[in-house]
Design a protein around this motif. Structure first.
Motif, PDB file in Angstrom:
ATOM      1  N   GLN A  29      -3.462   3.589  -2.292  1.00 21.19           N
ATOM      2  CA  GLN A  29      -3.555   2.727  -3.354  1.00 21.19           C
ATOM      3  C   GLN A  29      -2.666   1.400  -3.112  1.00 21.19           C
ATOM      4  O   GLN A  29      -1.744   1.226  -2.695  1.00 21.19           O
ATOM      5  CB  GLN A  29      -2.634   3.308  -4.483  1.00 21.19           C
ATOM      6  N   SER A  30      -3.253   0.345  -3.588  1.00 17.78           N
ATOM      7  CA  SER A  30      -2.852  -0.976  -3.611  1.00 17.78           C
ATOM      8  C   SER A  30      -3.125  -1.668  -4.904  1.00 17.78           C
ATOM      9  O   SER A  30      -3.717  -0.954  -5.842  1.00 17.78           O
ATOM     10  CB  SER A  30      -3.515  -2.085  -2.624  1.00 17.78           C
ATOM     11  N   GLN A  66     -12.531  -1.192   0.023  1.00 16.55           N
ATOM     12  CA  GLN A  66     -11.923  -1.159  -1.325  1.00 16.55           C
ATOM     13  C   GLN A  66     -12.581  -0.538  -2.547  1.00 16.55           C
ATOM     14  O   GLN A  66     -13.854  -1.424  -2.585  1.00 16.55           O
ATOM     15  CB  GLN A  66     -11.013  -2.328  -1.416  1.00 16.55           C
ATOM     16  N   VAL A 102       0.840  -1.139   0.027  1.00 17.83           N
ATOM     17  CA  VAL A 102      -0.014  -0.009  -0.034  1.00 17.83           C
ATOM     18  C   VAL A 102       0.944   1.171  -0.054  1.00 17.83           C
ATOM     19  O   VAL A 102       1.966   1.431   0.775  1.00 17.83           O
ATOM     20  CB  VAL A 102      -0.857   0.118   1.218  1.00 17.83           C
ATOM     21  N   ARG A 144      -8.578   2.813  -1.167  1.00 15.16           N
ATOM     22  CA  ARG A 144      -9.482   3.052  -0.101  1.00 15.16           C
ATOM     23  C   ARG A 144      -8.926   4.570   0.436  1.00 15.16           C
ATOM     24  O   ARG A 144      -8.254   5.001   0.035  1.00 15.16           O
ATOM     25  CB  ARG A 144      -8.745   1.956   1.045  1.00 15.16           C
ATOM     26  N   LEU A 162      -6.055  -0.458  -6.997  1.00 16.18           N
ATOM     27  CA  LEU A 162      -7.462  -0.477  -6.084  1.00 16.18           C
ATOM     28  C   LEU A 162      -7.132   0.649  -5.163  1.00 16.18           C
ATOM     29  O   LEU A 162      -5.846   0.798  -4.524  1.00 16.18           O
ATOM     30  CB  LEU A 162      -7.906  -1.746  -5.701  1.00 16.18           C
TER      31      LEU A 162
END
Length: 296
Positions: free
Chosen positions: A204-205, A230, A187, A216, A214
């Motif tokens: 961002q991940s 997410q 992340v 959060r 993806l």
């Protein structure tokens, strides 16, 4: 060529400026019906500001389109206007989506006389901002969408303390305390903004070609920490701007294009990339099209 950091900062500034004054700049629908034929005055063709590329937010309004850029010299907003039905316009619109950051190389443009009737009429078409200068695009090379996010960071300082992402397991700490347990993927923080009484971070991940990104939303305030479910299309072409309107609570508007994986047909990939998804974070709530984003 502009440094990448400056370009990303300019894109975010333009998008935020567009959002902040959209309500005032959008004219009544009847004004959009005015037929406008933009004629550039007989001034020498020039490469604007000595740069061979421009980076702005694509704005479409009625019979005209424009790339809205922040001048690297003055910080003023500049509108590069073009006909969306022309070969040049079709080339740009085939690669860039409205309200998303767009980079165009090899630009040639001509200043438009600000007092000319055709230029005055442009201001009545309902573009999302009122630029300081209008220029007509004469020619341009390749165009492509770019992300308007910040360079990834593992540590930021908020008004309520320091947020750190641990290098070994990507858990998220606030003032040394774990607030987001270690996820399955790495992340990074790609946006930090003050939104009303909260500091909002976009996490961002994701990696690889199957699903590059993806997200959060993590909101830090005097009351504590909130983390959204997410979300995302898997695209990493994203912008996130704070939108402020009179008598309304500030919100973070997150836009991204759609995504079809590398094993999908090329037509599906192109179709997905023309779609723009919009998520809104406001006062602890993350929504899309007015509905809460569900937990996955």
């Amino acid at each position: 060529m502009k440094p990448m950091g400056t370009r990303a900062q300019a894109l975010r500034w333009v998008a935020a400026s567009c959002a902040a004054i959209a309500a005032a700049a959008l004219m009544a629908g009847c004004e959009r019906k005015v037929a406008v034929e933009v004629q550039a005055p007989e001034l020498p063709v020039q490469t604007v500001s000595g740069f061979l590329e421009i980076a702005g937010v694509l704005d479409r309004s009625g019979s005209k389109a424009a790339l809205i850029e922040v001048s690297p010299e003055s910080g003023d907003l500049i509108a590069f206007v073009f006909d969306p039905d022309s070969p040049l316009g079709q080339r740009i619109l085939s690669q860039c989506a409205p309200d998303m950051p767009c980079l165009v190389e090899g630009v040639r443009a001509r200043p438009l006389d600000s007092q000319a009737p055709s230029t005055v009429a442009l201001a009545k078409l309902g573009f999302s901002v009122s630029p300081s200068a209008w220029l007509g695009l004469i020619d341009a090379g390749a165009a492509r969408m770019e992300s308007g996010l910040e360079a990834p960071q593992a540590k930021v300082t908020t008004r309520f303390g320091e947020v750190v992402i641990k290098e070994d397991d990507s858990s998220v700490l606030l003032n040394g305390q774990v607030v987001v347990p270690a996820p399955d993927e790495s992340v990074l923080i790609v946006r930090h903004a003050s939104v009303g009484g909260e500091d909002v971070l976009l996490l961002q991940s994701g990696s690889g070609t199957a699903c590059p990104a993806l997200f959060r939303v993590m909101a830090v305030s005097a009351q504590g920490v909130q983390v959204s479910p997410q979300f995302g299309s898997c695209s990493d072409l994203v912008s996130a701007v704070v939108q402020t309107k009179p008598n309304q609570t500030e919100k973070l508007v997150i836009r991204m294009v759609g995504f079809a994986g590398p094993f999908e047909p090329e037509e599906e990939q192109r179709k997905a990339a023309r779609q723009v998804l919009e998520f809104i974070y406001q006062q602890g709530s993350l929504t899309r099209e007015g509905k809460p984003v569900p937990s996955t």
